[in-house]
Motif scaffolding. Structure first.
Motif, PDB file in Angstrom:
ATOM      1  N   SER A   1      17.472 -12.889  54.717  1.00 20.63           N
ATOM      2  CA  SER A   1      17.334 -14.302  55.078  1.00 20.63           C
ATOM      3  C   SER A   1      18.401 -15.123  54.372  1.00 20.63           C
ATOM      4  CB  SER A   1      15.944 -14.823  54.710  1.00 20.63           C
ATOM      5  OG  SER A   1      15.705 -14.676  53.321  1.00 20.63           O
ATOM      6  N   SER A   2      18.567 -16.359  54.844  1.00 21.04           N
ATOM      7  CA  SER A   2      19.588 -17.240  54.282  1.00 21.04           C
ATOM      8  C   SER A   2      19.062 -18.658  54.182  1.00 21.04           C
ATOM      9  CB  SER A   2      20.848 -17.230  55.158  1.00 21.04           C
ATOM     10  OG  SER A   2      21.325 -15.925  55.378  1.00 21.04           O
ATOM     11  N   ILE A   3      19.676 -19.406  53.285  1.00 24.03           N
ATOM     12  CA  ILE A   3      19.391 -20.836  53.124  1.00 24.03           C
ATOM     13  C   ILE A   3      20.707 -21.604  53.211  1.00 24.03           C
ATOM     14  CG2 ILE A   3      18.848 -22.609  51.421  1.00 24.03           C
ATOM     15  CD1 ILE A   3      16.291 -21.742  52.294  1.00 24.03           C
ATOM     16  N   ILE A   4      20.705 -22.700  53.975  1.00 23.12           N
ATOM     17  CA  ILE A   4      21.861 -23.589  54.060  1.00 23.12           C
ATOM     18  C   ILE A   4      21.429 -24.979  53.627  1.00 23.12           C
ATOM     19  CG2 ILE A   4      23.637 -24.590  55.549  1.00 23.12           C
ATOM     20  CD1 ILE A   4      23.120 -22.288  57.508  1.00 23.12           C
ATOM     21  N   VAL A   5      22.215 -25.607  52.781  1.00 25.65           N
ATOM     22  CA  VAL A   5      22.000 -27.006  52.405  1.00 25.65           C
ATOM     23  C   VAL A   5      23.173 -27.818  52.935  1.00 25.65           C
ATOM     24  CG1 VAL A   5      21.907 -28.648  50.496  1.00 25.65           C
ATOM     25  CG2 VAL A   5      20.567 -26.550  50.384  1.00 25.65           C
ATOM     26  N   ILE A   6      22.881 -28.907  53.620  1.00 28.03           N
ATOM     27  CA  ILE A   6      23.899 -29.773  54.227  1.00 28.03           C
ATOM     28  C   ILE A   6      23.724 -31.187  53.680  1.00 28.03           C
ATOM     29  CG2 ILE A   6      24.732 -30.791  56.394  1.00 28.03           C
ATOM     30  CD1 ILE A   6      23.722 -28.195  57.760  1.00 28.03           C
ATOM     31  N   ASP A   7      24.801 -31.783  53.225  1.00 27.60           N
ATOM     32  CA  ASP A   7      24.757 -33.117  52.629  1.00 27.60           C
ATOM     33  C   ASP A   7      25.822 -33.992  53.287  1.00 27.60           C
ATOM     34  OD1 ASP A   7      23.561 -34.618  50.153  1.00 27.60           O
ATOM     35  OD2 ASP A   7      25.712 -35.070  50.132  1.00 27.60           O
TER      36      ASP A   7
ATOM     37  N   THR B   1      21.352 -38.180  64.119  1.00 23.98           N
ATOM     38  CA  THR B   1      22.340 -37.343  64.824  1.00 23.98           C
ATOM     39  C   THR B   1      22.461 -35.976  64.169  1.00 23.98           C
ATOM     40  OG1 THR B   1      23.596 -39.291  65.539  1.00 23.98           O
ATOM     41  CG2 THR B   1      24.747 -37.179  65.536  1.00 23.98           C
ATOM     42  N   ILE B   2      22.551 -35.959  62.848  1.00 19.45           N
ATOM     43  CA  ILE B   2      22.618 -34.689  62.118  1.00 19.45           C
ATOM     44  C   ILE B   2      21.398 -33.841  62.418  1.00 19.45           C
ATOM     45  CG2 ILE B   2      22.397 -33.671  59.813  1.00 19.45           C
ATOM     46  CD1 ILE B   2      25.201 -34.358  60.188  1.00 19.45           C
TER      47      ILE B   2
ATOM     48  N   TYR C   1      33.192 -45.111  62.461  1.00 18.83           N
ATOM     49  CA  TYR C   1      33.149 -44.159  61.342  1.00 18.83           C
ATOM     50  C   TYR C   1      32.892 -42.764  61.903  1.00 18.83           C
ATOM     51  CZ  TYR C   1      28.170 -44.655  62.267  1.00 18.83           C
ATOM     52  OH  TYR C   1      26.946 -44.690  62.886  1.00 18.83           O
ATOM     53  N   ASN C   2      33.186 -41.752  61.113  1.00 24.11           N
ATOM     54  CA  ASN C   2      32.847 -40.373  61.438  1.00 24.11           C
ATOM     55  C   ASN C   2      31.678 -39.923  60.584  1.00 24.11           C
ATOM     56  OD1 ASN C   2      34.775 -39.905  63.431  1.00 24.11           O
ATOM     57  ND2 ASN C   2      36.332 -39.291  61.937  1.00 24.11           N
ATOM     58  N   ILE C   3      30.828 -39.084  61.140  1.00 25.44           N
ATOM     59  CA  ILE C   3      29.743 -38.475  60.364  1.00 25.44           C
ATOM     60  C   ILE C   3      30.287 -37.200  59.750  1.00 25.44           C
ATOM     61  CG2 ILE C   3      27.403 -37.551  60.427  1.00 25.44           C
ATOM     62  CD1 ILE C   3      26.925 -39.209  62.965  1.00 25.44           C
ATOM     63  N   GLU C   4      30.506 -37.231  58.446  1.00 28.70           N
ATOM     64  CA  GLU C   4      31.089 -36.097  57.739  1.00 28.70           C
ATOM     65  C   GLU C   4      30.039 -35.453  56.832  1.00 28.70           C
ATOM     66  OE1 GLU C   4      34.598 -37.381  55.727  1.00 28.70           O
ATOM     67  OE2 GLU C   4      35.365 -38.498  57.461  1.00 28.70           O
ATOM     68  N   PHE C   5      30.243 -34.198  56.509  1.00 29.11           N
ATOM     69  CA  PHE C   5      29.239 -33.476  55.729  1.00 29.11           C
ATOM     70  C   PHE C   5      29.878 -32.320  54.962  1.00 29.11           C
ATOM     71  CE2 PHE C   5      29.569 -31.690  59.931  1.00 29.11           C
ATOM     72  CZ  PHE C   5      29.634 -30.315  59.708  1.00 29.11           C
ATOM     73  N   SER C   6      29.162 -31.880  53.947  1.00 27.27           N
ATOM     74  CA  SER C   6      29.499 -30.663  53.211  1.00 27.27           C
ATOM     75  C   SER C   6      28.303 -29.733  53.287  1.00 27.27           C
ATOM     76  CB  SER C   6      29.818 -30.970  51.742  1.00 27.27           C
ATOM     77  OG  SER C   6      30.936 -31.825  51.638  1.00 27.27           O
ATOM     78  N   PHE C   7      28.546 -28.432  53.131  1.00 24.73           N
ATOM     79  CA  PHE C   7      27.442 -27.482  53.176  1.00 24.73           C
ATOM     80  C   PHE C   7      27.668 -26.339  52.192  1.00 24.73           C
ATOM     81  CE2 PHE C   7      30.466 -26.084  56.431  1.00 24.73           C
ATOM     82  CZ  PHE C   7      30.666 -24.754  56.064  1.00 24.73           C
ATOM     83  N   GLY C   8      26.587 -25.705  51.861  1.00 24.01           N
ATOM     84  CA  GLY C   8      26.640 -24.493  51.052  1.00 24.01           C
ATOM     85  C   GLY C   8      25.517 -23.582  51.492  1.00 24.01           C
ATOM     86  N   PHE C   9      25.726 -22.271  51.394  1.00 24.55           N
ATOM     87  CA  PHE C   9      24.643 -21.363  51.788  1.00 24.55           C
ATOM     88  C   PHE C   9      24.559 -20.181  50.846  1.00 24.55           C
ATOM     89  CE2 PHE C   9      28.182 -19.411  54.090  1.00 24.55           C
ATOM     90  CZ  PHE C   9      27.937 -18.044  53.982  1.00 24.55           C
TER      91      PHE C   9
END
Length: 318
Positions: free
Chosen positions: A196-202, A224-225, A281-289
């Motif tokens: 399994s995996s976990i992703i966090v998006i900010d 939207t996200i 504006y743009n909807i920007e994000f970072s993620f980690g998994f």
């Protein structure tokens, strides 16, 4: 027989239904009270609170019917959830959609049906409050109004449940709802020996959107996200809002390649939305998994922390 049409927002609808944690629970007086009153007031054979799951309709409360569920493909309620208003069938024998339905040709020999679609918000229908009878009948305006009033009572009870597990703005699981669903999925992974995996998006630059363009635009970005997470990930994946501008996804039976594929699809979708939105504006994000074998002993909370650390590495690198 015509099988029910699948709603366009089926993935979101099922997630909201399951986040309520109401399926396969025992009877509750607050629901039974209303179905008892309805059966008596309308003089019908059956009254139900029915929730439409992926392949079945399951009855939270049932008066006049002993079974707990029936297949979705033969359900009347599967049709009713595709309507914003009451769905009424005066005589199923004379209706081409239902005349050869096994619920009509065999027990319980349905003729009359009236269903009020139960909604968490406009367009998001998770089930029905409905009436059945073995005799054909018409439904006048007074009876229709009464059924709507009783249905609204059921909705209020459901909404009191969903406030505990769903995020009111985005209509996806809040932290509590996510942890409950993710822990359930994790148990299945351990039992079936699945990774399994976990992703966090900010979101990036979220505060400037609120400050410069107003909180309604910040709300738009969050919604939207949330919607694109549903569109980009698999129906089996658990999506949640941890709080603020941080989101999380739990993927059962996953590999790093599956995670990267889903994230690539999500990134492409968000790029398309930003290009076509005409927003200033743009909807920007970072993620980690983070990815785990089935025998990992880390809790969901510990896995979120690890993915969160990876996300902040990417955010700081920007």
């Amino acid at each position: 027989m015509r099988t029910p049409q699948i709603p366009d927002n089926e993935a979101e609808r099922l997630h909201a239904l399951r986040a309520l944690e109401i399926l396969d629970t025992s009877h509750e007086e607050r629901f039974d009270r209303v179905t008892r009153v309805a059966k008596r007031l309308f003089g019908v054979s059956i009254s139900l609170v029915s929730f439409v799951d992926e392949n079945r309709q399951w009855f939270k409360s049932a008066q006049g019917l002993k079974v707990k569920e029936t297949p979705r493909e033969i359900s009347f309620c599967g049709h009713a959830i595709n309507n914003d208003n009451l769905f009424v069938i005066p005589n199923a024998k004379d209706d081409k959609r239902f005349c050869d339905n096994p619920l009509v040709t065999d027990a319980p020999n349905i003729r009359f049906y009236a269903g009020y679609p139960l909604k968490l918000r406009p367009g998001l229908h998770i089930g029905t409050f409905c009436l059945f009878d073995i005799e054909p009948r018409e439904m006048g305006e007074e009876d229709r109004s009464l059924l709507q009033d009783l249905g609204s009572m059921i909705e209020q009870e459901i909404k009191s449940l969903h406030m505990a597990t769903l995020d009111e703005l985005t209509m996806i699981s809040n932290r509590r709802g996510f942890l409950s669903l993710a822990n359930f999925s994790l148990k299945l992974c351990k039992r079936k020996k699945l990774s399994s995996s976990i992703i966090v998006i900010d979101l990036n630059k979220f505060k400037p959107i609120n400050d410069k363009y107003g909180h309604h635009e910040g709300d738009h970005a969050l919604k939207t996200i949330a919607m694109e997470l549903f569109n980009s990930f698999r129906e089996s994946d658990v999506v949640g809002r941890l709080g603020g501008d941080e989101f999380v996804v739990f993927l059962a039976d996953s590999t790093p390649d599956i995670v990267k594929h889903c994230l690539s699809r999500f990134t492409d979708n968000m790029t398309r939305i930003n290009r076509n939105s005409n927003k200033p504006y743009n909807i920007e994000f970072s993620f980690g998994f983070s990815h785990y074998d089935h025998d990992s002993q880390l809790s969901i909370e510990e896995r979120i922390m690890q993915a969160d650390n990876e996300m902040y590495k990417q955010k700081n690198a920007r």
